[in-house]
Design an enzyme around this catalytic site. Sequence first.
Site, PDB file in Angstrom:
ATOM      1  N   GLY A 125       0.807  -1.209   0.000  1.00 48.96           N
ATOM      2  CA  GLY A 125       0.000   0.000   0.000  1.00 48.96           C
ATOM      3  C   GLY A 125       0.844   1.265   0.000  1.00 48.96           C
ATOM      4  O   GLY A 125       1.963   1.298  -0.522  1.00 48.96           O
ATOM      5  N   SER A 126       0.305   2.297   0.684  1.00 44.84           N
ATOM      6  CA  SER A 126       0.847   3.657   0.564  1.00 44.84           C
ATOM      7  C   SER A 126       2.289   3.806   1.013  1.00 44.84           C
ATOM      8  O   SER A 126       2.908   4.834   0.737  1.00 44.84           O
ATOM      9  CB  SER A 126      -0.022   4.619   1.366  1.00 44.84           C
ATOM     10  OG  SER A 126      -1.358   4.478   0.956  1.00 44.84           O
ATOM     11  N   ILE A 127       2.804   2.834   1.742  1.00 44.63           N
ATOM     12  CA  ILE A 127       4.218   2.915   2.121  1.00 44.63           C
ATOM     13  C   ILE A 127       5.076   3.132   0.877  1.00 44.63           C
ATOM     14  O   ILE A 127       6.110   3.803   0.915  1.00 44.63           O
ATOM     15  CB  ILE A 127       4.639   1.636   2.875  1.00 44.63           C
ATOM     16  CG1 ILE A 127       4.180   1.732   4.329  1.00 44.63           C
ATOM     17  CG2 ILE A 127       6.136   1.423   2.811  1.00 44.63           C
ATOM     18  CD1 ILE A 127       4.586   0.570   5.194  1.00 44.63           C
TER      19      ILE A 127
END
Lengths: 566, 373
Positions: free
Chosen positions: A282-284
């Site tokens: 995800g956004s990591i």
Amino acid sequence: MATRLGDVLRALPAKLRLEGEAKLAIEIAHHRLAVTGVLFLLAFSVVALRLVDVTVLKEGHEPRLAHLPRAAGLDIERADIVDRNGELLATSLSTASLYANPKMVSDPADAAAKLVRAIPGLEAKEIAARLGSDRSFVWIKRNLTPRQQYAVNRLGIPGLFFQPEERRVYPHGSLVAHIVGYTGIDNHGLAGIEQSMEERLRSSNEPLQLSIDIRFQHIVREELARAVEEFQAIGGAGIVLDVATGEVLALVSLPDFDPNSPGTAEGDARFNRVSLGTYEMGSIFKIFTAAVALDSGTVTLRDGYDATQPIKISRFTISDFHPQRRFLTVPEIFMHSSNIGAAKMAVDVGTQRQREFLGRVGLLRPASIELPEVGAPLVPSPWREINTMTIAFGHGISVSPMQVATATAAVIDGGVMRPSTILKRADGAPVPSQRVVSARTSEQMRRLMRLVVERGTGKPASVPGYLVGGKTGTAEKIVNGRYAKNARISSFVGAFPMNAPRFVILTMLDEPKGSKATFGFATGGWVAAPAVGRLVARLAPIAGIGLVDENAPELREQMFINAAVR
Amino acid sequence: MTLTRRDSSIVGRWWWTVDRWTLAALGCIAGFGAILAMAATPAVATRIGLDPFYFVRRQIGLLPLALALMLTVSLLSPRNTRLLALAVFLGSLILVGLTFSNGTEIKGARRWINLGVFSLQPSEFLKPSFAVVAAWLFAQQRKKEGFPGDIIAICLFLTVFALLVLQPDIGMAFVVTAVWFAQYFLAGLRMLWVLMLGGVGIAGLGVSYFVFPHVASRINRFLDPASGDTYQINTALDAFLNGGLFGRGPGEGTLKSVLPDAHSDFVFAVAGEEFGLLACLGLVVLFTFVVLRGFARLLQESNLFFLLAVAGLLIQYGLQALINMSSTLHLIPTKGMTLPFVSYGGSSLLALSFGMGMALALSRTRYGAGEEP
């Protein structure tokens, strides 16, 4: 005289002469025999004297016996495994295993009955059958306790024998299960360091020192377990990485198991979520999107993208989880974790450069740590523009948490990539390193990650005085080929102190459920970030990192970022 | 045993003519050997993974056989003894030759012929039989004009010597040389030649130092104990020290369990530890007695063949005992040689029994002129 006699004899008639010569020869022989006898007497006397010398005359001297080397010291088959401070993680104990030669056992039924009484847990029928078999070697029980061995000895049953063996013992039990792994009944490593370092452990008696710090390991496991329980996750992963050396200080995968009896592990407890499991993070991934965009100069911190409308591409729609529906600057995109902004940023960078960068920070190849349980990342092939857009916010690519932690460390520590290791690096030994982004980009990334914790989705990770920074990540898991709304991978990768990072900390929860306290949310910011915050608060004092005044002018200046350009 | 002097059966005549003192001494030595076999061999057998009494059974099983062989040979007439020696000499010469093609290699040397039940070291039998054959040749030279006994003896010696060196069995070659040379010396070899050949012998030892690495290594370790592994000899000396005057008692020795070759070449050290100085001195006296009593009887002997043959056999016996005890006591470099009738070792035991049997046969009291061989 003999020769003169010979001259006389030679003058005599042949027959007489021969007899005379024979007589003479005998005479010479007698003389010489006497001489030989005296020599023998002398030689035997010397032996007798020497006997007296070595036997009694040496009295008063310590016998050399005392100086003989003692029986070679405890020679174990397998070296110990210790943590970076020498704390014992795995060792070998000498035990005895009981076996029998059934051909020498006269009454199998009786012997079995006695054995069952001496060693609890044996099945009388089974043992009787083994003792009655037609073989000459059967195991009865491996690795007896000394008490059991004594009890068996006392039975005095002929045909039973003990085989000295070694048993691997893990004093810390499940705490280091996924690191050290375990061995099979024949003392061969079957998982973890025990398996990957088999040769080394067998060839030398020197303890093998890992980079793990058991204090860090304990704290990480405790906090991760608390988060797993609080949010009823099916599992979790936690990593603490030393930024300067790439050494892994803590590595926790939950659920775990007791390496002393790996057979009792339930379900997927033996599955290592840190390095073997690969997940859409995800956004990591926006860390890497921003880093490559800033480094390649396609945007600056003052630029931005329009995020009013979701992107529609072929049959996909890319929308934001925290929609702002306006023009967002790069810091805002990062802070609010805008998928639309990140996707547009990645398109500007371009597929080629994105892939090359992800390769440089090690996200396209298995993690470098020395465990056999290392998963290969799943990367799109072919890599189209749609992939570039989804990868910008961490979808459509699966990597292990270990890879993410290593890559994050590279981005924030001056842009230098260091392979992570689970073995302790020798003090002062050069650490292999490779530049992946410029120092300037790295410095900007530190400000961005600090911003996330200070004002964005990562606020729960904040610990006053420690300058924590990081990035949240939430990804829906693919269940039966579709993204499931309620099965998530929620994670947070943080680092501190953000002005000069010492540690990268990653926590990940597998399928957490929202709770009342989180208003039903189960995103990385709500479930994984608080755990990192608690870890920072507990680890920093051990690591000797002092509190700072976050509002001090020089720190404000170091971390300053102009988020809003209005 | 009740035998009258008028008993003229083979056994009866034998009883009154054989040297019973030597016989008794040999019996004592063999008895002591049997006791030591029980003390020393279980430790070795256990160490190399055999049944503890493996060597005991073999040695004690062989001992009556060896004694029977000795007694049987001692019954023979001088003529038959000589013929037997010749036959055994030729037979073992052929077998030694065969070891080069069919031999079993043990510890780097091909000395053994496998006979199924046990393996035989034919060179052991070469020693005593050659002593008798050489004695006859030397004696003939001096009795019959024109008989080239010395030349034949020299040729045979060179053949035997060459075979033993090629094996390689330097220890055996040394003993054979010493015995043969002593016989030649007794047979009246001129002193000039004695000195010259003695010089050649010493030179030969020097050559073997440079040619055979294991010989060099042993001599180096003797001269300079720090130059290599002297574990065996140190352990042996410790065993003597540990035993003291009266010994630790039968079976109470501890060093035998770590002493390599405790059952064969270093059995004397086990005797020292378990039975003490007095028993060891007793053993030395017994060996001395056998040799010197034999010599004393030979001083009355007027037949050169008998004298040379018996002297050769006794010298061989005594020399072997001397070499074994001296190397165990670190008087000379270690040399693998058995202690006669005491050490474990089938071929050696049988060959020594055969040799002493011939010595007894040839040294029997002959009244009157005696049988001319």
